[in-house]
Design a protein around this motif. Structure first.
Motif, PDB file in Angstrom:
ATOM      1  N   ARG A 186       0.704  -1.276   0.088  1.00  0.00           N
ATOM      2  CA  ARG A 186      -0.008   0.027  -0.247  1.00  0.00           C
ATOM      3  C   ARG A 186       0.745   1.094   0.002  1.00  0.00           C
ATOM      4  O   ARG A 186       1.090   1.828   0.934  1.00  0.00           O
ATOM      5  N   TRP A 187       1.212   1.504  -1.087  1.00  0.00           N
ATOM      6  CA  TRP A 187       2.256   2.651  -1.393  1.00  0.00           C
ATOM      7  C   TRP A 187       1.325   3.774  -1.036  1.00  0.00           C
ATOM      8  O   TRP A 187       0.249   4.252  -1.601  1.00  0.00           O
ATOM      9  N   GLN A 188       1.898   5.081  -0.786  1.00  0.00           N
ATOM     10  CA  GLN A 188       0.945   6.428  -0.481  1.00  0.00           C
ATOM     11  C   GLN A 188       1.704   7.281  -1.377  1.00  0.00           C
ATOM     12  O   GLN A 188       2.804   7.333  -1.763  1.00  0.00           O
ATOM     13  N   ALA A 189       0.859   8.118  -2.123  1.00  0.00           N
ATOM     14  CA  ALA A 189       1.122   8.993  -3.192  1.00  0.00           C
ATOM     15  C   ALA A 189       1.789  10.333  -2.503  1.00  0.00           C
ATOM     16  O   ALA A 189       1.254  10.767  -1.236  1.00  0.00           O
ATOM     17  N   SER A 190       3.068  10.834  -2.906  1.00  0.00           N
ATOM     18  CA  SER A 190       3.514  12.015  -2.255  1.00  0.00           C
ATOM     19  C   SER A 190       4.110  12.856  -3.253  1.00  0.00           C
ATOM     20  O   SER A 190       4.189  12.388  -4.621  1.00  0.00           O
TER      21      SER A 190
ATOM     22  N   ASP B 175       7.129  13.452  -4.175  1.00  0.00           N
ATOM     23  CA  ASP B 175       8.178  12.809  -4.942  1.00  0.00           C
ATOM     24  C   ASP B 175       8.048  11.614  -5.344  1.00  0.00           C
ATOM     25  O   ASP B 175       8.750  10.649  -5.768  1.00  0.00           O
ATOM     26  N   GLY B 176       6.661  11.268  -5.614  1.00  0.00           N
ATOM     27  CA  GLY B 176       6.191   9.587  -5.921  1.00  0.00           C
ATOM     28  C   GLY B 176       5.743   8.970  -4.714  1.00  0.00           C
ATOM     29  O   GLY B 176       5.559   9.255  -3.747  1.00  0.00           O
ATOM     30  N   ALA B 177       5.546   7.549  -5.030  1.00  0.00           N
ATOM     31  CA  ALA B 177       5.067   6.607  -4.006  1.00  0.00           C
ATOM     32  C   ALA B 177       6.040   6.475  -2.843  1.00  0.00           C
ATOM     33  O   ALA B 177       7.481   6.337  -3.189  1.00  0.00           O
ATOM     34  N   VAL B 178       5.487   6.363  -1.750  1.00  0.00           N
ATOM     35  CA  VAL B 178       6.476   6.265  -0.603  1.00  0.00           C
ATOM     36  C   VAL B 178       5.641   5.201   0.455  1.00  0.00           C
ATOM     37  O   VAL B 178       4.285   4.671   0.315  1.00  0.00           O
TER      38      VAL B 178
ATOM     39  N   ASP C  84      12.046  15.589   9.144  1.00  0.00           N
ATOM     40  CA  ASP C  84      10.641  14.935   9.127  1.00  0.00           C
ATOM     41  C   ASP C  84      10.557  14.056   7.901  1.00  0.00           C
ATOM     42  O   ASP C  84      11.414  13.853   7.047  1.00  0.00           O
ATOM     43  N   ALA C  85       9.524  13.099   8.019  1.00  0.00           N
ATOM     44  CA  ALA C  85       9.356  12.401   6.909  1.00  0.00           C
ATOM     45  C   ALA C  85      10.395  11.196   6.896  1.00  0.00           C
ATOM     46  O   ALA C  85      10.701  10.692   5.905  1.00  0.00           O
ATOM     47  N   VAL C  86      10.944  10.931   8.141  1.00  0.00           N
ATOM     48  CA  VAL C  86      12.230   9.958   7.970  1.00  0.00           C
ATOM     49  C   VAL C  86      11.707   8.553   8.157  1.00  0.00           C
ATOM     50  O   VAL C  86      12.499   7.643   7.853  1.00  0.00           O
ATOM     51  N   ASP C  87      10.401   8.233   8.125  1.00  0.00           N
ATOM     52  CA  ASP C  87       9.713   6.634   7.922  1.00  0.00           C
ATOM     53  C   ASP C  87       9.002   6.470   6.586  1.00  0.00           C
ATOM     54  O   ASP C  87       8.541   5.591   6.491  1.00  0.00           O
ATOM     55  N   LEU C  88       9.162   7.641   5.885  1.00  0.00           N
ATOM     56  CA  LEU C  88       8.603   7.409   4.555  1.00  0.00           C
ATOM     57  C   LEU C  88       9.537   6.666   3.479  1.00  0.00           C
ATOM     58  O   LEU C  88      10.269   7.691   3.182  1.00  0.00           O
ATOM     59  N   VAL C  89       9.440   5.746   3.187  1.00  0.00           N
ATOM     60  CA  VAL C  89      10.567   5.198   2.181  1.00  0.00           C
ATOM     61  C   VAL C  89      10.301   5.161   0.966  1.00  0.00           C
ATOM     62  O   VAL C  89       8.978   4.704   0.348  1.00  0.00           O
ATOM     63  N   PRO C  90      10.826   5.869   0.031  1.00  0.00           N
ATOM     64  CA  PRO C  90      10.522   6.092  -1.469  1.00  0.00           C
ATOM     65  C   PRO C  90      10.466   4.943  -2.270  1.00  0.00           C
ATOM     66  O   PRO C  90      11.478   4.255  -2.159  1.00  0.00           O
ATOM     67  N   ARG C  91       9.552   4.512  -3.108  1.00  0.00           N
ATOM     68  CA  ARG C  91       9.658   3.258  -3.810  1.00  0.00           C
ATOM     69  C   ARG C  91      10.722   3.542  -4.706  1.00  0.00           C
ATOM     70  O   ARG C  91      11.526   2.372  -5.073  1.00  0.00           O
TER      71      ARG C  91
END
Length: 345
Positions: free
Chosen positions: A218-222, A224-227, A302-309
């Motif tokens: 379940r990727w999230q849109a951001s 910079d692309g999916a995270v 911030d956003a340190v737990d959002l891994v970009p696909r």
């Protein structure tokens, strides 16, 4: 490439003078690891050593920023990942204070706030949920803690139950024999309550794993692309589930790997293999640690737990899919095991 694990620095003066430099060295070190996604041996050595360094950071900060008078009358209690030995380069600073009866929060608060500021350059972000010793909920003498736990138990809404579960994952960083009584009361209250166990399974864990049988990850849109949120959608559900099962089965371990191993040994994971759970945990911590380190070195807090696909090779994406299936199996296990008690609302 071999991972050169830095030497742990424990001297408070060295840490005061070189805290940010030491944090940088540990971040650079974990990023040297270029082994395949499921070859976590080097990372395990790094993480074990890093826990020693993180605790040394905390104790040095406590000694440097807090007056001798407050230190004499308050004992530092680690909460969450620091207590479990699972801290990563940008984990939040979660802690409680067990105090003498004559220490007032108003008197201790300036010292505690200095301590929190001192920890920032070493990768400790203030807890966004204010699970810290300057919050009256996480401060006080033994009798205040015991009364607080009893109050939560008597009015077990989801907020109060969450506080109880947070208090389960706690470990004194200094000599604090009174904490054992608080810990025993918390564990007993939760372990004996079918309602509280249902709450964690169905309000805290159910539906949180970022995997779907049809759509996969379940990727999230951001922008910079999916995270992918590696903490909330992967690690947290597993850690919460293992804690819940451990409380139910009387497993006293704090570390998630130890909990999984013990639960597997007594057959509490049903058809789920303990080694699969352990492999998923190590993969998740490694993925999160790398993201934390990359962000730290870039000055990103911030956003340190959002891994970009886009940052994951095909092999890493396939490993993520495999381990998310394990996380979802663990989620389903606790939801089956802890149904809503009859008569509860």
């Amino acid at each position: 490439m071999a991972v050169n694990v830095p030497l742990c620095v424990t001297d408070a003066r060295d840490i005061r003078e070189r805290g940010a430099e030491l944090q940088r060295a540990w971040c650079e070190s974990v990023l040297q690891d270029d082994h395949p996604p499921d070859d976590t041996a080097a990372f395990q050595r790094w993480l074990e050593a890093y826990q020693v360094q993180r605790r040394a950071f905390v104790l040095a900060g406590w000694a440097e920023a807090v007056s001798p008078d407050v230190r004499r009358r308050a004992r530092l209690i680690a909460l969450g990942s620091l207590a479990r030995g699972e801290d990563l380069p940008q984990s939040d600073l979660d802690f409680a204070l067990l105090t003498s009866a004559d220490l007032r929060l108003d008197d201790a608060a300036p010292d505690v706030e200095r301590f929190v500021r001192f920890m920032g350059p070493m990768g400790f972000s203030p807890c966004m949920g204010n699970v810290m010793g300057a919050n009256p909920r996480w401060f006080g003498p033994e009798d205040a803690w015991m009364a607080r736990v009893q109050k939560y138990a008597e009015f077990p809404d989801w907020a109060n139950v969450r506080y109880l579960y947070m208090t389960v994952d706690a470990a004194p960083l200094e000599d604090a024999p009174q904490w054992a009584l608080v810990a025993a009361q918390v564990r007993g209250v939760v372990a004996q309550s079918r309602f509280m166990k249902w709450q964690m399974a169905h309000l805290g864990i159910r539906g949180t794993v970022g995997w779907g049988a049809v759509r996969g990850v379940r990727w999230q849109a951001s922008g910079d692309g999916a995270v992918f949120h590696v903490k909330d959608r992967f690690l947290a559900p597993m850690i919460h589930a293992l804690r819940l099962l451990s409380l139910h089965h009387g497993v006293d371990a704090l570390a998630s790997v130890d909990r999984a191993t013990s639960l597997g040994r007594i057959g509490a994971l049903e058809g789920l293999r303990a080694d699969a759970v352990v492999r998923a945990l190590w993969f998740g911590w490694r993925l999160r640690a790398r993201r934390h380190a990359e962000c730290w070195l870039k000055g990103q807090r911030d956003a340190v737990d959002l891994v970009p696909r886009s940052s994951l090779s095909r092999a890493w994406q396939e490993a993520l899919e495999e381990h998310l299936r394990t996380a979802q199996a663990l989620e389903r296990l606790v939801c089956r095991r802890f149904p809503k008690p009859r008569g509860s609302r």
